[in-house]
Design an enzyme around this catalytic site. Structure first.
Site, PDB file in Angstrom:
ATOM      1  N   ASP A  92       0.830  -1.208   0.000  1.00 58.19           N
ATOM      2  CA  ASP A  92       0.000   0.000   0.000  1.00 58.19           C
ATOM      3  C   ASP A  92       0.862   1.254   0.000  1.00 58.19           C
ATOM      4  O   ASP A  92       1.524   1.560   0.995  1.00 58.19           O
ATOM      5  CB  ASP A  92      -0.898  -0.044   1.241  1.00 58.19           C
ATOM      6  CG  ASP A  92      -1.761   1.183   1.405  1.00 58.19           C
ATOM      7  OD1 ASP A  92      -1.983   1.907   0.410  1.00 58.19           O
ATOM      8  OD2 ASP A  92      -2.226   1.430   2.531  1.00 58.19           O
ATOM      9  N   ASP A 143      -2.021   5.985  -5.086  1.00 60.27           N
ATOM     10  CA  ASP A 143      -2.271   5.077  -3.967  1.00 60.27           C
ATOM     11  C   ASP A 143      -2.635   3.686  -4.481  1.00 60.27           C
ATOM     12  O   ASP A 143      -3.742   3.456  -4.965  1.00 60.27           O
ATOM     13  CB  ASP A 143      -3.399   5.642  -3.102  1.00 60.27           C
ATOM     14  CG  ASP A 143      -3.689   4.788  -1.870  1.00 60.27           C
ATOM     15  OD1 ASP A 143      -3.036   3.748  -1.693  1.00 60.27           O
ATOM     16  OD2 ASP A 143      -4.576   5.164  -1.089  1.00 60.27           O
TER      17      ASP A 143
END
Length: 539
Positions: free
Chosen positions: A241, A424
């Site tokens: 992430d 992201d």
């Protein structure tokens, strides 16, 4: 994924806190002492507390009222205000508060004050501002040399670039709807430093309470890959992430307390010969609850790269992910953002850079659509992109934050009221300010159904969505943004979020554009991704 929930939007950015840890092993000398919990404090809140904002400014972490309107007695040190079941939501949820007369009754040493409301006064703290994402630090990222110095190698010899396969399952339409509904709530937790869950509108009455959306509902749409922890290695699936900076993995205790009826891969420190007890407590505050546990040290292996004595979190409670976590393929999260988000602990990528094992201080994502993707660490994979990279400097070494000059739909510009975007990998959709996304979707003729923007496929055949990043335009076609097609209707990978001052370019953007994350140069490189082979379907 995920979120450090929001913790625009720390969540999963997530907020990391120090509230105590519990055991997780039959070996008592390896276990940690029970927690000492102080309620009514500041974010990050103690497990079970809810951040509450007070009208006119101020907030505190509110425990739920217990049976007989009881309230927990644990409170910040030096506070003389008395706990009382004093705040009630319009939906009937009762919350505890510290009832005060003067500021001296509250936690003045840490900014606490006695806030007067209609009907009484309670102890509050100043409401945190959003993260100052545009404040670039002069210090280089963790693991990198000082400016004008060359990157030095650690004791380990540089290893070849590694390739970690990334997988995701094919989502159903219901999966997409749940993801669309949950993404805004989750990203507020991930990127909003305060992570406030409820907003008090008048005196001792809270009249707005967001619905309890399971934060993990979109995690199974994310790409996950393997890493291992311990000796012998214990292999887990994690979401890599770029929107968070810590590594956490679940324990068997987390699985059993969640009532999972399917096997999950977990970490146990007892069988590991390289484990070192730390016991610093850990907590990520999600919208539906915490993921909590404690920090430990052990060998972490990402591909062939090994990080001895790396500090990570053992999660013993994953209530914040809800029951959906039991059904997902992901076990934990490995944050790939910078150390400023990791509460003083080395971030995984920074630790790899510092170890001297990487040929280059970069990593890159290739995200196939319904195909296996790939995370490359230590370099890039030329077979996954075409042309040259456009290098874009970061606005700060926090998230992978870049300048966004505009968003265009076809030849029409002006669809962005904000000037920042985060790239992201832990977010499945493209998310922007509510008003901007709504204007763009309505211009397409799209309508919102059960949380998803839907348009007739025939009406958007030639649509072109353009993101002007630092002066270079990166376009997405209809095929790039359509998540699913059903009966001539196209479900689009955009979602609006109220209260954000940035766009979040998730997997929908990253499938079309191969992104190189250049750690020590504080920049991203963006190049067109090669189309994947259609036959390589992931189940």
């Amino acid at each position: 994924w995920m979120s450090h929930i929001i913790a625009v939007f720390a969540y999963i950015a997530a907020s990391i806190c120090l509230h105590g840890c519990g055991g997780g092993s039959d070996s008592k000398d390896k276990d940690c002492p029970p927690p000492k919990i102080a309620h009514y404090g500041q974010i990050p809140c103690a497990a079970g507390d809810q951040p509450v904002e007070i009208p006119g400014g101020g907030y505190y972490c509110a425990p739920l009222c217990g049976s007989g309107n009881s309230c927990p007695s644990g409170k910040p040190a030096g506070v003389s205000a008395r706990p009382q079941c004093a705040v009630r939501t319009t939906t009937g949820v009762a919350l505890c508060a510290l009832i005060c007369q003067t500021d001296s009754d509250c936690d003045e040493a840490h900014g606490g004050s006695c806030t007067s409301l209609q009907g009484g006064a309670i102890c509050t703290y100043p409401t945190p501002n959003l993260l100052n994402l545009s404040s670039a630090s002069s210090a280089p990222p963790y693991g990198c040399p000082a400016q004008n110095s060359k990157l030095t190698r650690g004791s380990a010899m540089p290893q070849p670039t590694i390739r970690i396969p990334l997988k995701k399952r094919r989502p159903s339409l219901n999966d997409l709807r749940r993801a669309a509904v949950s993404v805004s709530h989750r990203l507020h937790r991930k990127y909003l430093k305060s992570g406030l869950l409820r907003v008090a509108e008048d005196s001792f009455n809270v009249s707005y309470e967001p619905s309890q959306i399971v934060i993990g509902d979109d995690q199974d749409l994310s790409y996950y890959g393997e890493l291992s922890v311990g000796t012998p290695p214990q292999v887990l699936n994690v979401i890599y992430d770029t929107g968070s900076s810590n590594l956490w993995v679940p324990t068997a205790e987390a699985v059993s307390s969640s009532g999972c009826h399917r096997p999950k891969q977990t970490y146990g420190h007892s069988p590991s010969s390289t484990y070192t007890k730390d016991c610093a407590p850990f907590e990520i505050q999600y919208g539906s609850g915490p993921v909590s546990g404690y920090y430990s040290e052990d060998v972490v292996a990402i591909g062939q790269y090994k990080l001895p004595n790396f500090k990570f979190a053992e999660a013993t409670n994953v209530a914040g992910l809800g029951a959906t976590w039991c059904q997902t393929s992901m076990d934990g999260i490995c944050g790939m953002a910078f150390g400023s988000l990791s509460n003083g602990y080395p971030p995984p990528m920074g630790a790899l850079v510092k170890s001297g094992q990487l040929p280059e201080s970069v990593f890159a994502f290739y995200l196939g659509h319904l195909t296996e993707g790939e995370l490359t660490i230590g370099g890039v994979d030329p077979t996954h992109y075409v042309g040259d990279f456009v290098n874009v400097p970061l606005l700060s070494n926090t998230y992978w934050l870049v300048e966004l000059r505009d968003v265009e739909l076809g030849d029409v510009s002006g669809y962005s009221s904000v000037k920042k975007a985060i790239i992201d990998s832990g977010t499945s959709l493209i998310v922007g300010p509510e008003t901007d996304v709504t204007a763009m979707m309505q211009a397409l003729g799209a309508e919102k159904h059960q949380g998803l923007w839907v348009a007739p496929c025939s009406a958007i055949t030639g649509a072109n969505f353009v993101f002007n990043i630092a002066g270079t335009k990166f376009a997405l076609s209809k095929d790039d943004v359509v998540l699913q097609e059903e009966a001539g209707q196209c479900f689009l990978g955009f979602q609006g979020m109220a209260g954000t001052d940035m766009w979040i370019l998730g997997d929908v953007f990253m499938r079309r554009w191969y992104v190189k994350f250049d750690w020590c140069h504080s920049q991203v490189g963006i190049a067109p991704a090669k189309a994947p082979p259609i036959a390589e379907v992931v189940v």
